[in-house]
Design a protein around this motif. Sequence first.
Motif, PDB file in Angstrom:
ATOM      1  N   UNK A 160       0.857  -1.181   0.000  1.00 45.66           N
ATOM      2  CA  UNK A 160       0.000   0.000   0.000  1.00 45.66           C
ATOM      3  C   UNK A 160       0.889   1.225   0.000  1.00 45.66           C
ATOM      4  N   UNK A 161       0.695   2.094  -0.972  1.00 39.37           N
ATOM      5  CA  UNK A 161       1.475   3.309  -1.069  1.00 39.37           C
ATOM      6  C   UNK A 161       0.542   4.510  -1.068  1.00 39.37           C
ATOM      7  N   UNK A 162       1.097   5.662  -0.797  1.00 42.10           N
ATOM      8  CA  UNK A 162       0.321   6.895  -0.784  1.00 42.10           C
ATOM      9  C   UNK A 162       0.926   7.885   0.192  1.00 42.10           C
ATOM     10  N   UNK A 163       0.407   9.088   0.171  1.00 44.57           N
ATOM     11  CA  UNK A 163       0.924  10.160   1.016  1.00 44.57           C
ATOM     12  C   UNK A 163       0.610   9.877   2.485  1.00 44.57           C
ATOM     13  N   UNK A 164       1.403  10.462   3.377  1.00 44.33           N
ATOM     14  CA  UNK A 164       1.131  10.308   4.806  1.00 44.33           C
ATOM     15  C   UNK A 164      -0.295  10.776   5.096  1.00 44.33           C
ATOM     16  N   UNK A 165      -1.003   9.973   5.875  1.00 42.55           N
ATOM     17  CA  UNK A 165      -2.377  10.312   6.212  1.00 42.55           C
ATOM     18  C   UNK A 165      -3.415   9.734   5.270  1.00 42.55           C
ATOM     19  N   UNK A 166      -2.985   9.004   4.232  1.00 42.86           N
ATOM     20  CA  UNK A 166      -3.956   8.447   3.276  1.00 42.86           C
ATOM     21  C   UNK A 166      -4.610   7.178   3.812  1.00 42.86           C
ATOM     22  N   UNK A 167      -4.015   6.565   4.843  1.00 42.46           N
ATOM     23  CA  UNK A 167      -4.620   5.389   5.461  1.00 42.46           C
ATOM     24  C   UNK A 167      -3.871   4.086   5.266  1.00 42.46           C
ATOM     25  N   UNK A 168      -2.612   4.137   4.855  1.00 38.37           N
ATOM     26  CA  UNK A 168      -1.865   2.905   4.582  1.00 38.37           C
ATOM     27  C   UNK A 168      -1.832   1.946   5.765  1.00 38.37           C
ATOM     28  N   UNK A 169      -1.485   2.439   6.941  1.00 36.51           N
ATOM     29  CA  UNK A 169      -1.379   1.564   8.114  1.00 36.51           C
ATOM     30  C   UNK A 169      -2.748   1.061   8.572  1.00 36.51           C
ATOM     31  N   UNK A 170      -3.718   1.959   8.640  1.00 33.12           N
ATOM     32  CA  UNK A 170      -5.057   1.571   9.095  1.00 33.12           C
ATOM     33  C   UNK A 170      -5.713   0.589   8.133  1.00 33.12           C
ATOM     34  N   UNK A 171      -5.662   0.894   6.852  1.00 31.56           N
ATOM     35  CA  UNK A 171      -6.241  -0.002   5.850  1.00 31.56           C
ATOM     36  C   UNK A 171      -5.453  -1.309   5.813  1.00 31.56           C
ATOM     37  N   UNK A 172      -4.133  -1.213   5.914  1.00 32.67           N
ATOM     38  CA  UNK A 172      -3.296  -2.413   5.894  1.00 32.67           C
ATOM     39  C   UNK A 172      -3.652  -3.387   7.000  1.00 32.67           C
ATOM     40  N   UNK A 173      -3.835  -2.878   8.203  1.00 32.88           N
ATOM     41  CA  UNK A 173      -4.228  -3.743   9.326  1.00 32.88           C
ATOM     42  C   UNK A 173      -5.579  -4.381   9.072  1.00 32.88           C
ATOM     43  N   UNK A 174      -6.538  -3.576   8.612  1.00 26.26           N
ATOM     44  CA  UNK A 174      -7.884  -4.082   8.341  1.00 26.26           C
ATOM     45  C   UNK A 174      -7.872  -5.112   7.210  1.00 26.26           C
ATOM     46  N   UNK A 175      -7.097  -4.845   6.174  1.00 25.79           N
ATOM     47  CA  UNK A 175      -7.006  -5.767   5.039  1.00 25.79           C
ATOM     48  C   UNK A 175      -6.373  -7.092   5.462  1.00 25.79           C
ATOM     49  N   UNK A 176      -5.283  -7.021   6.207  1.00 28.75           N
ATOM     50  CA  UNK A 176      -4.619  -8.239   6.670  1.00 28.75           C
ATOM     51  C   UNK A 176      -5.566  -9.067   7.547  1.00 28.75           C
ATOM     52  N   UNK A 177      -6.312  -8.407   8.391  1.00 29.93           N
ATOM     53  CA  UNK A 177      -7.275  -9.113   9.255  1.00 29.93           C
ATOM     54  C   UNK A 177      -8.368  -9.768   8.404  1.00 29.93           C
ATOM     55  N   UNK A 178      -8.865  -9.034   7.429  1.00 21.90           N
ATOM     56  CA  UNK A 178      -9.909  -9.526   6.536  1.00 21.90           C
ATOM     57  C   UNK A 178      -9.448 -10.774   5.769  1.00 21.90           C
ATOM     58  N   UNK A 179      -8.195 -10.764   5.328  1.00 23.26           N
ATOM     59  CA  UNK A 179      -7.652 -11.862   4.535  1.00 23.26           C
ATOM     60  C   UNK A 179      -7.032 -12.976   5.379  1.00 23.26           C
TER      61      UNK A 179
END
Length: 171
Positions: A5-24
């Motif tokens: 996951x790439x993008x500017x700081x504050x775009x949600x990489x860490x939050x989305x990454x945690x949620x995505x990993x949990x989902x998968x």
Amino acid sequence: MIVTLTGFMGCGKSSVGKALAECLGWEFVDLDEYVEHKKGMSITGIFNSEGEEAFRAVEAECLRDVVVMHQIAGGDVVLALGGGTIGITSVRKLILEQTVCFWLKASLETCLKRIGPGVSGRPLLPPRLKAASTEELFSERERLYSLAPHQIDTENTGIGEVAERIAQFIK
């Protein structure tokens, strides 16, 4: 599979990454946390004591470590990159060719709102950084983020919904 996951700081990489990993049901790695653990100091500390060039070298090394480790072990991982990771020429090809890369897209205004007034821990966005400098950094990075083959608009979308959209794509 390695999803980055790439993008500017504050775009949600860490939050989305945690949620995505949990989902998968996959492992999640935050590259900034990995760098801090490896160096034994904060990102800001590395920037302040060694400079951005040294930080980027360590960041590149850590990214390679994570990718190789998961390629050898065969495990699936969601990897939240740092905001400037894709700008490292020596690893950009690795990110784009050996991972499934998603750009979490948001406006500068949204990213700054999400970061909030306290920007500690973000060495390239000090409290007194001029708006023009922030806009220039954002614009510079957007050109690099746009190289990602997949783009997800996070502007008015919740963390869970973004994670679900990526998960559906992967499945």
